[in-house]
Each structure stands twice: as structure tokens, then as C-alpha cells.
Design a protein around this motif. Sequence first.
Motif, PDB file in Angstrom:
ATOM      1  N   PHE A  56       0.880  -1.163   0.000  1.00  0.00           N
ATOM      2  CA  PHE A  56       0.000   0.000   0.000  1.00  0.00           C
ATOM      3  C   PHE A  56       0.910   1.203   0.000  1.00  0.00           C
ATOM      4  CE2 PHE A  56      -1.457   3.357   2.914  1.00  0.00           C
ATOM      5  CZ  PHE A  56      -2.466   3.880   2.124  1.00  0.00           C
ATOM      6  N   LEU A  57       0.644   2.158  -0.865  1.00  0.00           N
ATOM      7  CA  LEU A  57       1.443   3.370  -0.907  1.00  0.00           C
ATOM      8  C   LEU A  57       0.652   4.485  -0.227  1.00  0.00           C
ATOM      9  CD1 LEU A  57       2.855   3.059  -4.519  1.00  0.00           C
ATOM     10  CD2 LEU A  57       4.075   2.713  -2.372  1.00  0.00           C
ATOM     11  N   PRO A  58       1.077   4.915   0.968  1.00  0.00           N
ATOM     12  CA  PRO A  58       0.334   5.942   1.699  1.00  0.00           C
ATOM     13  C   PRO A  58       0.342   7.259   0.934  1.00  0.00           C
ATOM     14  CG  PRO A  58       2.453   5.500   2.746  1.00  0.00           C
ATOM     15  CD  PRO A  58       2.296   4.513   1.641  1.00  0.00           C
ATOM     16  N   HIS A  59      -0.846   7.793   0.713  1.00  0.00           N
ATOM     17  CA  HIS A  59      -0.963   8.986  -0.130  1.00  0.00           C
ATOM     18  C   HIS A  59      -2.304   9.671   0.119  1.00  0.00           C
ATOM     19  CE1 HIS A  59      -3.431   6.145  -2.304  1.00  0.00           C
ATOM     20  NE2 HIS A  59      -3.982   7.184  -2.906  1.00  0.00           N
ATOM     21  N   GLY A  60      -2.475  10.795  -0.521  1.00  0.00           N
ATOM     22  CA  GLY A  60      -3.745  11.493  -0.476  1.00  0.00           C
ATOM     23  C   GLY A  60      -3.865  12.450  -1.640  1.00  0.00           C
ATOM     24  N   LEU A  61      -5.100  12.804  -1.958  1.00  0.00           N
ATOM     25  CA  LEU A  61      -5.377  13.828  -2.960  1.00  0.00           C
ATOM     26  C   LEU A  61      -5.290  15.190  -2.278  1.00  0.00           C
ATOM     27  CD1 LEU A  61      -8.388  12.256  -4.881  1.00  0.00           C
ATOM     28  CD2 LEU A  61      -6.197  12.924  -5.887  1.00  0.00           C
ATOM     29  N   ALA A  62      -4.628  16.138  -2.920  1.00  0.00           N
ATOM     30  CA  ALA A  62      -4.475  17.477  -2.344  1.00  0.00           C
ATOM     31  C   ALA A  62      -5.840  18.106  -2.089  1.00  0.00           C
ATOM     32  CB  ALA A  62      -3.656  18.357  -3.276  1.00  0.00           C
ATOM     33  N   GLY A  63      -5.874  18.920  -1.055  1.00  0.00           N
ATOM     34  CA  GLY A  63      -7.108  19.609  -0.706  1.00  0.00           C
ATOM     35  C   GLY A  63      -7.736  19.081   0.559  1.00  0.00           C
ATOM     36  N   GLY A  64      -7.134  18.047   1.141  1.00  0.00           N
ATOM     37  CA  GLY A  64      -7.664  17.471   2.371  1.00  0.00           C
ATOM     38  C   GLY A  64      -7.038  18.109   3.600  1.00  0.00           C
ATOM     39  N   ALA A  65      -7.591  17.795   4.726  1.00  0.00           N
ATOM     40  CA  ALA A  65      -7.114  18.352   5.993  1.00  0.00           C
ATOM     41  C   ALA A  65      -5.732  17.827   6.370  1.00  0.00           C
ATOM     42  CB  ALA A  65      -8.109  18.031   7.100  1.00  0.00           C
ATOM     43  N   ASP A  66      -5.364  16.664   5.838  1.00  0.00           N
ATOM     44  CA  ASP A  66      -4.098  16.036   6.218  1.00  0.00           C
ATOM     45  C   ASP A  66      -3.024  16.123   5.136  1.00  0.00           C
ATOM     46  OD1 ASP A  66      -5.021  15.226   8.751  1.00  0.00           O
ATOM     47  OD2 ASP A  66      -5.973  13.453   7.895  1.00  0.00           O
ATOM     48  N   ASP A  67      -3.112  17.090   4.244  1.00  0.00           N
ATOM     49  CA  ASP A  67      -2.121  17.214   3.163  1.00  0.00           C
ATOM     50  C   ASP A  67      -0.690  17.217   3.691  1.00  0.00           C
ATOM     51  OD1 ASP A  67      -4.196  17.316   1.372  1.00  0.00           O
ATOM     52  OD2 ASP A  67      -3.808  19.371   0.705  1.00  0.00           O
ATOM     53  N   SER A  68      -0.448  17.901   4.781  1.00  0.00           N
ATOM     54  CA  SER A  68       0.910  18.042   5.309  1.00  0.00           C
ATOM     55  C   SER A  68       1.474  16.721   5.829  1.00  0.00           C
ATOM     56  CB  SER A  68       0.959  19.087   6.415  1.00  0.00           C
ATOM     57  OG  SER A  68       0.181  18.670   7.516  1.00  0.00           O
ATOM     58  N   ARG A  69       0.606  15.754   6.101  1.00  0.00           N
ATOM     59  CA  ARG A  69       1.037  14.466   6.650  1.00  0.00           C
ATOM     60  C   ARG A  69       1.220  13.390   5.595  1.00  0.00           C
ATOM     61  NH1 ARG A  69      -3.018  12.742  10.807  1.00  0.00           N
ATOM     62  NH2 ARG A  69      -1.419  11.216  11.250  1.00  0.00           N
ATOM     63  N   GLN A  70       0.874  13.676   4.355  1.00  0.00           N
ATOM     64  CA  GLN A  70       0.897  12.662   3.301  1.00  0.00           C
ATOM     65  C   GLN A  70       2.313  12.424   2.765  1.00  0.00           C
ATOM     66  OE1 GLN A  70      -1.664  10.869   2.698  1.00  0.00           O
ATOM     67  NE2 GLN A  70      -3.140  12.136   3.797  1.00  0.00           N
ATOM     68  N   PRO A  71       2.815  11.189   2.806  1.00  0.00           N
ATOM     69  CA  PRO A  71       4.114  10.886   2.201  1.00  0.00           C
ATOM     70  C   PRO A  71       4.094  11.096   0.680  1.00  0.00           C
ATOM     71  CG  PRO A  71       3.454   9.144   3.702  1.00  0.00           C
ATOM     72  CD  PRO A  71       2.263  10.044   3.526  1.00  0.00           C
ATOM     73  N   ILE A  72       2.944  10.798   0.069  1.00  0.00           N
ATOM     74  CA  ILE A  72       2.742  11.021  -1.363  1.00  0.00           C
ATOM     75  C   ILE A  72       1.490  11.883  -1.492  1.00  0.00           C
ATOM     76  CG2 ILE A  72       2.296   9.969  -3.620  1.00  0.00           C
ATOM     77  CD1 ILE A  72       3.446   7.333  -2.415  1.00  0.00           C
ATOM     78  N   LEU A  73       1.626  13.017  -2.163  1.00  0.00           N
ATOM     79  CA  LEU A  73       0.487  13.906  -2.352  1.00  0.00           C
ATOM     80  C   LEU A  73       0.234  14.085  -3.836  1.00  0.00           C
ATOM     81  CD1 LEU A  73      -1.591  15.661  -0.843  1.00  0.00           C
ATOM     82  CD2 LEU A  73       0.025  17.574  -1.072  1.00  0.00           C
ATOM     83  N   LEU A  74      -0.994  13.833  -4.265  1.00  0.00           N
ATOM     84  CA  LEU A  74      -1.404  13.974  -5.660  1.00  0.00           C
ATOM     85  C   LEU A  74      -2.066  15.331  -5.815  1.00  0.00           C
ATOM     86  CD1 LEU A  74      -3.087  10.447  -6.050  1.00  0.00           C
ATOM     87  CD2 LEU A  74      -0.657  11.041  -6.198  1.00  0.00           C
ATOM     88  N   SER A  75      -1.562  16.152  -6.744  1.00  0.00           N
ATOM     89  CA  SER A  75      -2.029  17.526  -6.799  1.00  0.00           C
ATOM     90  C   SER A  75      -2.000  18.097  -8.214  1.00  0.00           C
ATOM     91  CB  SER A  75      -1.143  18.383  -5.893  1.00  0.00           C
ATOM     92  OG  SER A  75      -1.537  19.724  -5.909  1.00  0.00           O
ATOM     93  N   GLN A  76      -2.804  19.111  -8.430  1.00  0.00           N
ATOM     94  CA  GLN A  76      -2.752  19.870  -9.672  1.00  0.00           C
ATOM     95  C   GLN A  76      -1.787  21.046  -9.541  1.00  0.00           C
ATOM     96  OE1 GLN A  76      -7.158  20.321  -9.883  1.00  0.00           O
ATOM     97  NE2 GLN A  76      -6.908  19.586 -11.980  1.00  0.00           N
ATOM     98  N   SER A  77      -1.314  21.296  -8.332  1.00  0.00           N
ATOM     99  CA  SER A  77      -0.434  22.430  -8.040  1.00  0.00           C
ATOM    100  C   SER A  77       0.991  21.947  -7.743  1.00  0.00           C
ATOM    101  CB  SER A  77      -0.970  23.191  -6.826  1.00  0.00           C
ATOM    102  OG  SER A  77      -0.010  24.107  -6.351  1.00  0.00           O
ATOM    103  N   PRO A  78       1.999  22.708  -8.137  1.00  0.00           N
ATOM    104  CA  PRO A  78       3.381  22.322  -7.835  1.00  0.00           C
ATOM    105  C   PRO A  78       3.835  22.687  -6.418  1.00  0.00           C
ATOM    106  CG  PRO A  78       3.390  24.296  -9.170  1.00  0.00           C
ATOM    107  CD  PRO A  78       1.952  23.870  -9.033  1.00  0.00           C
ATOM    108  N   ASP A  79       2.927  23.185  -5.595  1.00  0.00           N
ATOM    109  CA  ASP A  79       3.258  23.490  -4.204  1.00  0.00           C
ATOM    110  C   ASP A  79       3.132  22.218  -3.370  1.00  0.00           C
ATOM    111  OD1 ASP A  79       3.578  26.204  -4.849  1.00  0.00           O
ATOM    112  OD2 ASP A  79       1.417  26.537  -4.637  1.00  0.00           O
ATOM    113  N   ALA A  80       4.022  22.066  -2.391  1.00  0.00           N
ATOM    114  CA  ALA A  80       4.066  20.819  -1.620  1.00  0.00           C
ATOM    115  C   ALA A  80       3.781  21.050  -0.144  1.00  0.00           C
ATOM    116  CB  ALA A  80       5.423  20.152  -1.793  1.00  0.00           C
ATOM    117  N   PRO A  81       2.507  21.038   0.259  1.00  0.00           N
ATOM    118  CA  PRO A  81       2.212  21.182   1.684  1.00  0.00           C
ATOM    119  C   PRO A  81       2.733  20.005   2.511  1.00  0.00           C
ATOM    120  CG  PRO A  81       0.197  20.778   0.440  1.00  0.00           C
ATOM    121  CD  PRO A  81       1.314  20.946  -0.548  1.00  0.00           C
TER     122      PRO A  81
END
Length: 145
Positions: A56-81
Amino acid sequence: MQVDFYQLGGTPAEQVIANLAEKVLATDGRLLVVASDEAFLTRLDRMLWDHGPTSFLPHGLAGGADDSRQPILLSQSPDAPNLARNMLIADGEWRDAALAYDRAFHLFDNGTLEAARLAWKLLAGREGVERRYWAQEDGKWVKKA
């Protein structure tokens, strides 16, 4: 900073992304995956939930409350919370924001080949940028340049 260009062949982009993400996580790194197509990111999100029978690859879609905790973040923006130092460009559209990261992975296919060539040329000779080009041969990634 290092920019790795990956020319997609027969392997689906989602699989290549999962494999690269797995390698980044294995080194305790964090990854930001960027694509402008929200539907693609949604498909990738579903696929990463069940990457393989034992992984399982821990990840999340950007825009959630836990963006800062995601090892992998999927986003439309090049900013990395999530404070990622690795950026993966999944849609073949080069973004200069990638130069702010320690490492960037630029995936492209035949449809975005000319844009990738232009990005390769624009990065040539740029101070502090090391470029690498990878292509698949017999199912394995081979460094071409």
C-alpha cells in the motif's frame, strides 16, 4: 538538483508512478505528484490504494485536511504542503517549479515528446541541474543520457 526524464513506452503511467513512488518512500522521502487532469489523479489515487497484493502506498489527494502528513500527495499544483523534496510531473507538461525540489521526475509519452525535448534543451547547461534520460528496453528502464 536532478531531473530524470522517463519516456513512457508500454507500461501505463500509473504503474511507473507507483514504482517511482515506492522507491522514494523506501529512502524515507516524500513525493508530490503533479498533473493538470483531475480525472487522472483520481484514477491514480484508486490505483495506489491497491498497488500490489502486499503493498500500500500511503498517499492522499491534495485539498484534504491532512495534506501536510501525506508521504505522497497527488495535486494539480506544484506546491508541496507535505514538504516533499521530490516532484513527479505525471502529465508531460514541464513546470519550472520543479527546479525548487531536490529531484524531479518528468514522465512523458509520444504525445508530449516535443515538449519534453524542449524542456531537456532548456535545462542544458543550467547551473546546478543534472539531467538524466531513461527509456524502457525489454521491460527494464535503461539510462540513455
